[in-house]
Design a protein around this motif. Structure first.
Motif, PDB file in Angstrom:
ATOM      1  N   SER A   1     -10.155   3.742 -22.966  1.00  0.00           N
ATOM      2  CA  SER A   1     -10.372   3.861 -24.411  1.00  0.00           C
ATOM      3  C   SER A   1     -11.083   2.607 -24.904  1.00  0.00           C
ATOM      4  O   SER A   1     -11.222   1.615 -24.194  1.00  0.00           O
ATOM      5  N   SER A   2     -11.526   2.639 -26.128  1.00  0.00           N
ATOM      6  CA  SER A   2     -12.276   1.514 -26.690  1.00  0.00           C
ATOM      7  C   SER A   2     -11.435   0.247 -26.803  1.00  0.00           C
ATOM      8  O   SER A   2     -11.970  -0.847 -26.985  1.00  0.00           O
ATOM      9  N   SER A   3     -10.123   0.370 -26.708  1.00  0.00           N
ATOM     10  CA  SER A   3      -9.251  -0.808 -26.817  1.00  0.00           C
ATOM     11  C   SER A   3      -9.258  -1.631 -25.536  1.00  0.00           C
ATOM     12  O   SER A   3      -8.820  -2.773 -25.522  1.00  0.00           O
ATOM     13  N   LEU A   4      -9.788  -1.035 -24.446  1.00  0.00           N
ATOM     14  CA  LEU A   4      -9.853  -1.762 -23.197  1.00  0.00           C
ATOM     15  C   LEU A   4     -11.209  -2.441 -23.057  1.00  0.00           C
ATOM     16  O   LEU A   4     -12.100  -2.305 -23.890  1.00  0.00           O
ATOM     17  N   ILE A   5     -11.363  -3.154 -21.977  1.00  0.00           N
ATOM     18  CA  ILE A   5     -12.590  -3.912 -21.736  1.00  0.00           C
ATOM     19  C   ILE A   5     -13.761  -2.952 -21.593  1.00  0.00           C
ATOM     20  O   ILE A   5     -13.683  -1.955 -20.886  1.00  0.00           O
ATOM     21  N   ASP A   6     -14.880  -3.273 -22.244  1.00  0.00           N
ATOM     22  CA  ASP A   6     -16.053  -2.414 -22.184  1.00  0.00           C
ATOM     23  C   ASP A   6     -16.760  -2.543 -20.839  1.00  0.00           C
ATOM     24  O   ASP A   6     -17.122  -1.555 -20.216  1.00  0.00           O
ATOM     25  N   ALA A   7     -16.999  -3.776 -20.395  1.00  0.00           N
ATOM     26  CA  ALA A   7     -17.690  -4.000 -19.130  1.00  0.00           C
ATOM     27  C   ALA A   7     -16.663  -4.049 -18.000  1.00  0.00           C
ATOM     28  O   ALA A   7     -15.607  -4.663 -18.141  1.00  0.00           O
ATOM     29  N   PRO A   8     -16.970  -3.407 -16.876  1.00  0.00           N
ATOM     30  CA  PRO A   8     -16.021  -3.409 -15.753  1.00  0.00           C
ATOM     31  C   PRO A   8     -15.729  -4.821 -15.250  1.00  0.00           C
ATOM     32  O   PRO A   8     -16.644  -5.624 -15.024  1.00  0.00           O
ATOM     33  N   THR A   9     -14.477  -5.146 -15.107  1.00  0.00           N
ATOM     34  CA  THR A   9     -14.051  -6.437 -14.563  1.00  0.00           C
ATOM     35  C   THR A   9     -12.873  -6.197 -13.631  1.00  0.00           C
ATOM     36  O   THR A   9     -12.378  -5.082 -13.513  1.00  0.00           O
ATOM     37  N   PHE A  10     -12.429  -7.274 -12.993  1.00  0.00           N
ATOM     38  CA  PHE A  10     -11.279  -7.176 -12.100  1.00  0.00           C
ATOM     39  C   PHE A  10      -9.986  -7.611 -12.798  1.00  0.00           C
ATOM     40  O   PHE A  10      -9.001  -7.929 -12.142  1.00  0.00           O
TER      41      PHE A  10
ATOM     42  N   ILE B   1      -3.821   3.001  -1.900  1.00  0.00           N
ATOM     43  CA  ILE B   1      -4.763   2.106  -1.226  1.00  0.00           C
ATOM     44  C   ILE B   1      -6.164   2.708  -1.190  1.00  0.00           C
ATOM     45  O   ILE B   1      -7.158   2.013  -1.449  1.00  0.00           O
ATOM     46  N   CYS B   2      -6.273   3.990  -0.867  1.00  0.00           N
ATOM     47  CA  CYS B   2      -7.590   4.637  -0.873  1.00  0.00           C
ATOM     48  C   CYS B   2      -8.208   4.576  -2.268  1.00  0.00           C
ATOM     49  O   CYS B   2      -9.408   4.317  -2.422  1.00  0.00           O
ATOM     50  N   SER B   3      -7.403   4.797  -3.278  1.00  0.00           N
ATOM     51  CA  SER B   3      -7.893   4.717  -4.646  1.00  0.00           C
ATOM     52  C   SER B   3      -8.346   3.302  -4.974  1.00  0.00           C
ATOM     53  O   SER B   3      -9.395   3.107  -5.600  1.00  0.00           O
ATOM     54  N   ALA B   4      -7.571   2.304  -4.543  1.00  0.00           N
ATOM     55  CA  ALA B   4      -7.905   0.907  -4.826  1.00  0.00           C
ATOM     56  C   ALA B   4      -9.215   0.494  -4.153  1.00  0.00           C
ATOM     57  O   ALA B   4     -10.014  -0.247  -4.737  1.00  0.00           O
ATOM     58  N   VAL B   5      -9.441   0.973  -2.937  1.00  0.00           N
ATOM     59  CA  VAL B   5     -10.701   0.667  -2.241  1.00  0.00           C
ATOM     60  C   VAL B   5     -11.877   1.188  -3.054  1.00  0.00           C
ATOM     61  O   VAL B   5     -12.887   0.492  -3.251  1.00  0.00           O
ATOM     62  N   ALA B   6     -11.759   2.405  -3.545  1.00  0.00           N
ATOM     63  CA  ALA B   6     -12.831   2.994  -4.347  1.00  0.00           C
ATOM     64  C   ALA B   6     -12.962   2.298  -5.698  1.00  0.00           C
ATOM     65  O   ALA B   6     -14.076   2.125  -6.205  1.00  0.00           O
ATOM     66  N   VAL B   7     -11.848   1.887  -6.276  1.00  0.00           N
ATOM     67  CA  VAL B   7     -11.874   1.198  -7.568  1.00  0.00           C
ATOM     68  C   VAL B   7     -12.673  -0.089  -7.471  1.00  0.00           C
ATOM     69  O   VAL B   7     -13.490  -0.404  -8.356  1.00  0.00           O
ATOM     70  N   MET B   8     -12.469  -0.850  -6.420  1.00  0.00           N
ATOM     71  CA  MET B   8     -13.196  -2.108  -6.274  1.00  0.00           C
ATOM     72  C   MET B   8     -14.698  -1.863  -6.162  1.00  0.00           C
ATOM     73  O   MET B   8     -15.511  -2.614  -6.709  1.00  0.00           O
ATOM     74  N   LYS B   9     -15.082  -0.789  -5.464  1.00  0.00           N
ATOM     75  CA  LYS B   9     -16.504  -0.456  -5.360  1.00  0.00           C
ATOM     76  C   LYS B   9     -17.054  -0.010  -6.708  1.00  0.00           C
ATOM     77  O   LYS B   9     -18.184  -0.339  -7.068  1.00  0.00           O
ATOM     78  N   GLU B  10     -16.246   0.744  -7.464  1.00  0.00           N
ATOM     79  CA  GLU B  10     -16.673   1.189  -8.788  1.00  0.00           C
ATOM     80  C   GLU B  10     -16.951  -0.001  -9.705  1.00  0.00           C
ATOM     81  O   GLU B  10     -17.966  -0.045 -10.410  1.00  0.00           O
TER      82      GLU B  10
END
Length: 213
Positions: A170-179, A151-160
């Motif tokens: 890696s390059s195979s994932l989404i380049d721009a941050p999304t949810f 949960i602490c990690s998830a809170v920070a992830v949403m802010k990131e």
């Protein structure tokens, strides 16, 4: 090499030689222990000022103490869990100045003046943090040991993601941050759930992230 056949040791000489040899093997450990006791390292304590879950705290801590042990042993905040104690499982994740860290890998004295949030500072039984409520709704835990770190990690992830902070994907994932779920999966990959509740964890985080977007 000594030719024992020509040494012609008497019985008395043989016994004396044996006693001296045995003493050489036995005495050093005792002498070493005595020297160690006389010169034993004296721990050094440091006065530390931290803001823990919004509350200013003054602590005297051994400079060798990790942030994890300080939270658990000095402050009684046992929601932060000690899992592997090697920074590999994420159970000890806390938020320090809006960044998630493994508290088992850092010394408390390195965070003088920092603002630290643990699972106890995110919500209460009567007023749950949205992520805490979502984990319950989606059954995002089984044994629950990893849940505070998740949960602490998830809170920070949403802010990131909201701040556009790039991940280590890696390059195979989404380049721009999304949810999107695959982005969230990559970002929380450092938090291990040995019970395997990952699909439910992702569902819980995704629901809260989309509602706050």
């Amino acid at each position: 090499m000594i030719d024992l056949s020509s040494a012609r040791l008497s019985r008395r000489g043989f016994l004396i030689l044996g006693t001296v040899s045995a003493s050489a093997l036995i005495l050093p450990p005792f002498l070493t222990a005595e020297a160690t006791a006389a010169n034993r390292y004296q721990p050094f304590s440091s006065r530390l000022s931290l803001t823990i879950n919004g509350r200013q705290r003054q602590l005297d801590v051994d400079t060798r103490t990790t942030l994890l042990d300080t939270l658990r042993e000095n402050l009684g905040l046992t929601g932060t869990k000690k899992g592997c104690d090697h920074g590999q499982c994420g159970a000890c994740t806390v938020i320090v100045d809006d960044q998630r860290i493994n508290s088992c890998l850092t010394l408390a004295v390195m965070h003088e003046g920092a603002s630290i949030t643990t699972i106890e500072g995110l919500g209460t039984p009567d007023a749950l943090h949205p992520l805490q409520a979502a984990f319950i709704k989606h059954d995002g835990y089984q044994c629950g040991y990893c849940t505070p770190g998740q949960i602490c990690s998830a809170v920070a992830v949403m802010k990131e993601i909201k701040a556009g902070v790039p991940s280590h994907a890696s390059s195979s994932l989404i380049d721009a941050p999304t949810f999107e779920p695959r982005e969230i999966r990559e970002r929380i990959s450092g938090n291990i759930c040995r019970c395997g509740a990952y699909p439910n964890i992702i569902d819980a985080i995704t629901e809260v992230a989309e509602a706050s977007a």
